[in-house]
Design an enzyme around this catalytic site. Sequence first.
Site, PDB file in Angstrom:
ATOM      1  N   TRP A 192     -53.560  -6.183  25.958  1.00 25.13           N
ATOM      2  CA  TRP A 192     -52.679  -6.397  25.020  1.00 25.13           C
ATOM      3  C   TRP A 192     -52.146  -8.142  24.463  1.00 25.13           C
ATOM      4  CZ3 TRP A 192     -46.603  -6.006  25.200  1.00 25.13           C
ATOM      5  CH2 TRP A 192     -46.222  -5.704  24.060  1.00 25.13           C
ATOM      6  N   ASP A 246     -48.739   0.200  31.861  1.00 30.06           N
ATOM      7  CA  ASP A 246     -48.443  -0.309  30.545  1.00 30.06           C
ATOM      8  C   ASP A 246     -48.435   1.265  30.433  1.00 30.06           C
ATOM      9  OD1 ASP A 246     -47.326  -0.526  28.327  1.00 30.06           O
ATOM     10  OD2 ASP A 246     -48.129  -2.808  27.814  1.00 30.06           O
ATOM     11  N   ALA A 303     -47.845   3.300  26.747  1.00 32.32           N
ATOM     12  CA  ALA A 303     -47.771   3.205  25.740  1.00 32.32           C
ATOM     13  C   ALA A 303     -48.010   4.090  24.643  1.00 32.32           C
ATOM     14  CB  ALA A 303     -47.655   1.290  25.391  1.00 32.32           C
ATOM     15  N   LYS A 337     -44.230   4.021  20.191  1.00 35.45           N
ATOM     16  CA  LYS A 337     -45.392   5.352  19.232  1.00 35.45           C
ATOM     17  C   LYS A 337     -45.085   6.598  18.913  1.00 35.45           C
ATOM     18  CE  LYS A 337     -47.248   1.177  19.552  1.00 35.45           C
ATOM     19  NZ  LYS A 337     -46.885   0.187  19.910  1.00 35.45           N
TER      20      LYS A 337
END
Length: 394
Positions: free
Chosen positions: A127, A208, A210, A243
């Site tokens: 990302w 991470d 997400a 999300k």
Amino acid sequence: MLEHLKEQPADKILMLMQTFREDPRTDKIDLGVGVYKDPTGNTPVMRAVKAAEEILLETQATKSYVGLAGDPAFSDAMIGLVLDGAVARERVAAVATPGGTGAIRQALELIRLASPEATVWLSAPTWPNHPSIIKYLGMKMAEYRYFDEATRGVDFDGMIADLGALKEGDVVLLHGCCHNPTGANLNDEQWKETIALIKAKGAVPLVDIAYQGFGDGLEADAAATRLVAAGVDECLIAASCSKNFGIYRERTGILMAIARDAGQTKLAQQNMNFLNRQNFSFPPDHGARVVTTILTTPELRADWEAELEEVRNTMLGLRTQLADELRRLSNSDRFDFIAHHRGMFSRIGTTPDKVETMRANNGIYMVSDSRMNIAGLNTGTVPLLAKAIIDAGV
Ligand code: LMR
């Protein structure tokens, strides 16, 4: 003073959002920023979120400050959701943060405080905000191979070979599930091997996560993060609620630090509170309270899980439809990887020129590295995308 400022590099994902908005074509298709859209193109407020907000509206008696770490009930609920008892609660320090980005930022600041010389290893690609923040903080970084451009799967041999150069105290950033931007993920065996290597090298994982619930389900998507947490002495986990709860603009995330023992957990917690104070004082509360209400109210939680499953299955259906359509048009199986990828994104592995051709000719917006947001499609636009991909010569 302000005249000394220099223009900062633009974020390519956010820039694309802007170009899309300015495009007058009515049949344009937005496959850029990672936002879920239902078949009508709307990003809905989830049913359980609305219900939790109604409860809050009726019952909330104050908007006064909470603590620097946020509401402890939010930490407990999120630690439960992500870790489900994989490590003893007394080994987990946690602070609420403004979204997943806030959690990443606070994680990196914590690393810099503890170990300013540590190198942070990033998957190639990752990302774009990961390297951007690391660079901004003046930290060292390195890349490990991750995506195999030929198979559009994981280049696991390359990854393990590169991570062989880890030094004690280095940090390895891993995507817990639904790798962004590629959609290609490690399997269970590969996770185990990666964790063993990181541990043998004395490095520290930063996970991470997400997109929990967007890949193979809430539990399956957290499995790797739980393996990491249970398998090492220390790790950091940055989790986002943007999300999976669809509360993008509420900025709801959490940073967890798993420490060796209760004493070090306390020290980590104190430092994390300090960092929140330096950067923004108190983390945003509304989204966190909505999440806590959902996770601790059985009916709301069941409804949220059901709706999240609908979202996940919609994305899986679109993946299958797109792979089938491309199989038909290309008369080959070279796009089957789209059905095997997981999460919102797939990187189709083509040049920025061809991405630009699809934008110019077909109004299809994907990130220049050929990342597309599968959730930006619907059953009607899949054939248009498939045709555009073939016409562009991908
Ligand atoms: C994305 O990668 O599109 C999302 O995580 C949104 C963002 O902040 O970049």
